[in-house]
Design a protein around this motif. Structure first.
Motif, PDB file in Angstrom:
ATOM      1  N   VAL A 204     -41.409 -60.579 -22.442  1.00 58.63           N
ATOM      2  CA  VAL A 204     -40.061 -60.259 -21.892  1.00 58.63           C
ATOM      3  C   VAL A 204     -39.270 -59.118 -22.206  1.00 58.63           C
ATOM      4  CG1 VAL A 204     -37.859 -61.431 -21.454  1.00 58.63           C
ATOM      5  CG2 VAL A 204     -40.004 -62.970 -21.605  1.00 58.63           C
ATOM      6  N   LEU A 205     -38.681 -58.589 -21.442  1.00 54.66           N
ATOM      7  CA  LEU A 205     -38.145 -57.080 -21.817  1.00 54.66           C
ATOM      8  C   LEU A 205     -37.023 -56.866 -20.859  1.00 54.66           C
ATOM      9  CD1 LEU A 205     -37.976 -54.799 -23.726  1.00 54.66           C
ATOM     10  CD2 LEU A 205     -39.559 -53.430 -21.936  1.00 54.66           C
ATOM     11  N   TRP A 206     -35.799 -56.695 -21.284  1.00 55.72           N
ATOM     12  CA  TRP A 206     -34.571 -56.064 -20.333  1.00 55.72           C
ATOM     13  C   TRP A 206     -34.281 -54.788 -20.810  1.00 55.72           C
ATOM     14  CZ3 TRP A 206     -30.842 -56.122 -24.335  1.00 55.72           C
ATOM     15  CH2 TRP A 206     -30.834 -57.063 -25.345  1.00 55.72           C
ATOM     16  N   GLU A 207     -33.401 -54.169 -20.193  1.00 53.87           N
ATOM     17  CA  GLU A 207     -32.636 -52.648 -20.335  1.00 53.87           C
ATOM     18  C   GLU A 207     -33.633 -51.941 -19.469  1.00 53.87           C
ATOM     19  OE1 GLU A 207     -29.953 -51.164 -21.379  1.00 53.87           O
ATOM     20  OE2 GLU A 207     -28.928 -53.333 -21.778  1.00 53.87           O
ATOM     21  N   SER A 208     -33.197 -51.371 -18.386  1.00 53.84           N
ATOM     22  CA  SER A 208     -33.866 -50.627 -17.437  1.00 53.84           C
ATOM     23  C   SER A 208     -34.796 -49.463 -17.799  1.00 53.84           C
ATOM     24  CB  SER A 208     -33.332 -50.190 -16.175  1.00 53.84           C
ATOM     25  OG  SER A 208     -32.192 -49.285 -16.683  1.00 53.84           O
TER      26      SER A 208
ATOM     27  N   ILE B   4     -32.154 -62.100  -8.289  1.00 51.97           N
ATOM     28  CA  ILE B   4     -31.211 -62.385  -9.258  1.00 51.97           C
ATOM     29  C   ILE B   4     -30.184 -61.489  -9.480  1.00 51.97           C
ATOM     30  CG2 ILE B   4     -32.022 -61.923 -11.378  1.00 51.97           C
ATOM     31  CD1 ILE B   4     -31.560 -65.379 -11.132  1.00 51.97           C
ATOM     32  N   GLY B   5     -28.977 -62.132  -9.743  1.00 52.47           N
ATOM     33  CA  GLY B   5     -27.761 -61.360 -10.014  1.00 52.47           C
ATOM     34  C   GLY B   5     -27.101 -60.991  -8.745  1.00 52.47           C
ATOM     35  N   GLY B   6     -25.702 -60.740  -8.925  1.00 49.58           N
ATOM     36  CA  GLY B   6     -25.050 -60.267  -7.909  1.00 49.58           C
ATOM     37  C   GLY B   6     -24.754 -61.548  -7.029  1.00 49.58           C
ATOM     38  N   ALA B   7     -25.120 -61.385  -5.669  1.00 46.95           N
ATOM     39  CA  ALA B   7     -24.671 -62.734  -4.745  1.00 46.95           C
ATOM     40  C   ALA B   7     -25.738 -63.880  -4.799  1.00 46.95           C
ATOM     41  CB  ALA B   7     -24.872 -62.176  -3.295  1.00 46.95           C
ATOM     42  N   PHE B   8     -26.832 -63.324  -5.742  1.00 43.73           N
ATOM     43  CA  PHE B   8     -27.774 -64.610  -6.075  1.00 43.73           C
ATOM     44  C   PHE B   8     -27.305 -65.281  -7.434  1.00 43.73           C
ATOM     45  CE2 PHE B   8     -30.105 -60.933  -3.671  1.00 43.73           C
ATOM     46  CZ  PHE B   8     -30.435 -61.721  -2.701  1.00 43.73           C
TER      47      PHE B   8
ATOM     48  N   LEU C  72     -33.965 -65.815 -20.674  1.00 43.85           N
ATOM     49  CA  LEU C  72     -34.693 -64.507 -20.864  1.00 43.85           C
ATOM     50  C   LEU C  72     -33.982 -63.547 -21.081  1.00 43.85           C
ATOM     51  CD1 LEU C  72     -36.897 -64.911 -17.766  1.00 43.85           C
ATOM     52  CD2 LEU C  72     -37.558 -65.506 -19.734  1.00 43.85           C
ATOM     53  N   ASN C  73     -32.803 -63.228 -20.573  1.00 42.46           N
ATOM     54  CA  ASN C  73     -31.840 -62.335 -20.573  1.00 42.46           C
ATOM     55  C   ASN C  73     -30.255 -62.833 -20.971  1.00 42.46           C
ATOM     56  OD1 ASN C  73     -30.113 -59.825 -20.822  1.00 42.46           O
ATOM     57  ND2 ASN C  73     -31.193 -58.939 -18.907  1.00 42.46           N
ATOM     58  N   PRO C  74     -29.784 -62.785 -22.121  1.00 39.13           N
ATOM     59  CA  PRO C  74     -28.522 -63.524 -22.307  1.00 39.13           C
ATOM     60  C   PRO C  74     -27.402 -62.539 -21.708  1.00 39.13           C
ATOM     61  CG  PRO C  74     -29.294 -62.781 -24.240  1.00 39.13           C
ATOM     62  CD  PRO C  74     -30.173 -62.461 -23.239  1.00 39.13           C
ATOM     63  N   ASN C  75     -27.514 -61.274 -21.442  1.00 37.19           N
ATOM     64  CA  ASN C  75     -26.418 -60.298 -21.031  1.00 37.19           C
ATOM     65  C   ASN C  75     -26.058 -60.626 -19.785  1.00 37.19           C
ATOM     66  OD1 ASN C  75     -26.935 -58.487 -23.395  1.00 37.19           O
ATOM     67  ND2 ASN C  75     -28.939 -58.486 -22.730  1.00 37.19           N
ATOM     68  N   ARG C  76     -26.623 -61.320 -19.087  1.00 34.56           N
ATOM     69  CA  ARG C  76     -26.005 -61.487 -17.462  1.00 34.56           C
ATOM     70  C   ARG C  76     -26.125 -60.249 -16.907  1.00 34.56           C
ATOM     71  NH1 ARG C  76     -23.731 -66.529 -16.946  1.00 34.56           N
ATOM     72  NH2 ARG C  76     -23.053 -66.090 -14.869  1.00 34.56           N
ATOM     73  N   LEU C  77     -27.306 -59.522 -16.980  1.00 36.21           N
ATOM     74  CA  LEU C  77     -27.509 -58.172 -16.397  1.00 36.21           C
ATOM     75  C   LEU C  77     -29.060 -57.999 -15.901  1.00 36.21           C
ATOM     76  CD1 LEU C  77     -25.974 -55.921 -19.006  1.00 36.21           C
ATOM     77  CD2 LEU C  77     -24.934 -56.321 -16.822  1.00 36.21           C
ATOM     78  N   ILE C  78     -29.360 -57.243 -14.930  1.00 36.34           N
ATOM     79  CA  ILE C  78     -30.594 -57.088 -14.536  1.00 36.34           C
ATOM     80  C   ILE C  78     -30.849 -55.551 -14.598  1.00 36.34           C
ATOM     81  CG2 ILE C  78     -30.461 -58.904 -12.853  1.00 36.34           C
ATOM     82  CD1 ILE C  78     -29.409 -57.096 -10.844  1.00 36.34           C
ATOM     83  N   PRO C  79     -32.322 -55.275 -14.644  1.00 34.93           N
ATOM     84  CA  PRO C  79     -33.434 -56.111 -14.469  1.00 34.93           C
ATOM     85  C   PRO C  79     -33.989 -56.622 -15.738  1.00 34.93           C
ATOM     86  CG  PRO C  79     -34.146 -53.776 -14.678  1.00 34.93           C
ATOM     87  CD  PRO C  79     -32.663 -53.945 -14.598  1.00 34.93           C
TER      88      PRO C  79
ATOM     89  N   ILE D  46     -43.580 -60.022 -13.382  1.00 32.03           N
ATOM     90  CA  ILE D  46     -42.545 -60.587 -12.520  1.00 32.03           C
ATOM     91  C   ILE D  46     -41.487 -59.570 -12.930  1.00 32.03           C
ATOM     92  CG2 ILE D  46     -40.921 -62.348 -12.322  1.00 32.03           C
ATOM     93  CD1 ILE D  46     -42.908 -64.338 -13.356  1.00 32.03           C
ATOM     94  N   LEU D  47     -40.544 -59.130 -11.931  1.00 32.18           N
ATOM     95  CA  LEU D  47     -39.405 -58.236 -12.175  1.00 32.18           C
ATOM     96  C   LEU D  47     -38.349 -58.983 -11.467  1.00 32.18           C
ATOM     97  CD1 LEU D  47     -37.745 -55.809 -12.499  1.00 32.18           C
ATOM     98  CD2 LEU D  47     -38.951 -55.011 -10.297  1.00 32.18           C
ATOM     99  N   TRP D  48     -37.441 -59.265 -12.408  1.00 33.55           N
ATOM    100  CA  TRP D  48     -36.146 -60.102 -11.883  1.00 33.55           C
ATOM    101  C   TRP D  48     -35.179 -59.030 -11.607  1.00 33.55           C
ATOM    102  CZ3 TRP D  48     -36.167 -65.310 -11.408  1.00 33.55           C
ATOM    103  CH2 TRP D  48     -37.059 -66.054 -12.178  1.00 33.55           C
ATOM    104  N   GLY D  49     -34.510 -59.287 -10.599  1.00 28.65           N
ATOM    105  CA  GLY D  49     -33.403 -58.395 -10.141  1.00 28.65           C
ATOM    106  C   GLY D  49     -33.283 -57.962  -8.717  1.00 28.65           C
TER     107      GLY D  49
END
Length: 203
Positions: free
Chosen positions: A61-65, A33-37, A46-53, A4-7
């Motif tokens: 689970v991994l964040w930071e592109s 997810i993110g922006g208008a979504f 999953l990602n407390p930074n309020r950032l994508i992806p 699953i890729l969130w963003g």
């Protein structure tokens, strides 16, 4: 198992991961997810930074592109991230340097893409155009010596700047002639997934 890729796909950082997923033939499902979504509580868990992806890959689970790019290459397509430390470092430096370019490009992108004409700061746009043109001279010098930012072969070191290069060529700004960057851009256009995930309208 499907990754699953969130963003949202109009994010530069999401484009990086979506492109690599197609390049590597990784079965995946992208979820907006993110922006208008906006962000859901489940996503922020999953990602407390309020950032994508963010990715979910077989329970991982991994964040930071750029960290995601390195992980996916290491797991699925090691050839895109060479085992030799020096060869790997050549690509890695461009992955990190991309943030320097992103900072320089931000004002032009935000003003020309995200703001209506009446609210645009023309001076900021022009400063951004000059700054990115100068930085692209560094990329051009590198590409005069080798065909890819990753070295002699395409690798994940080409992906972050490949995404930002498309924006640079798409924005209505003055661009100095950077022939080796232009030739590299043409090679990128032939890569699997580049047209589908990167060469989309800027929004």
């Amino acid at each position: 198992m499907t990754m699953i890729l969130w963003g949202r796909l109009n994010s530069h950082n999401v484009k990086k991961v979506a492109w690599l997923a197609i390049e590597a033939g990784i079965a995946h499902e992208r979820r907006d997810i993110g922006g208008a979504f906006g962000f859901t509580d489940a996503y922020l868990a999953l990602n407390p930074n309020r950032l994508i992806p963010t990715i979910e890959d077989d329970g991982f689970v991994l964040w930071e592109s750029n960290a995601i790019l390195r992980y996916l290459a290491a797991r699925y397509v090691p050839a895109l991230w060479p085992a030799d430390p020096q060869a790997r470092a050549l690509g890695d430096r461009w992955m990190d340097w991309q943030f320097t370019f992103a900072d320089a490009q931000r004002d032009a992108f935000l003003n020309l893409v995200r703001r209506p004409p009446a609210e645009r700061d023309q001076a900021a746009i022009e400063r951004s155009a000059v700054a990115t043109g100068r930085l692209m001279a560094i990329v051009d010098e590198e590409l005069a010596r080798r065909p890819w930012l990753s070295g002699e072969d395409f690798g994940i070191g080409d992906i972050p700047m490949g995404v930002y290069a498309h924006t640079w060529f798409s924005l209505p700004i003055e661009r100095p002639d950077r022939p080796h960057v232009a030739a590299w851009y043409e090679r990128l256009k032939a890569r699997p997934g580049y047209a589908e995930t990167v060469m989309i309208p800027l929004t």
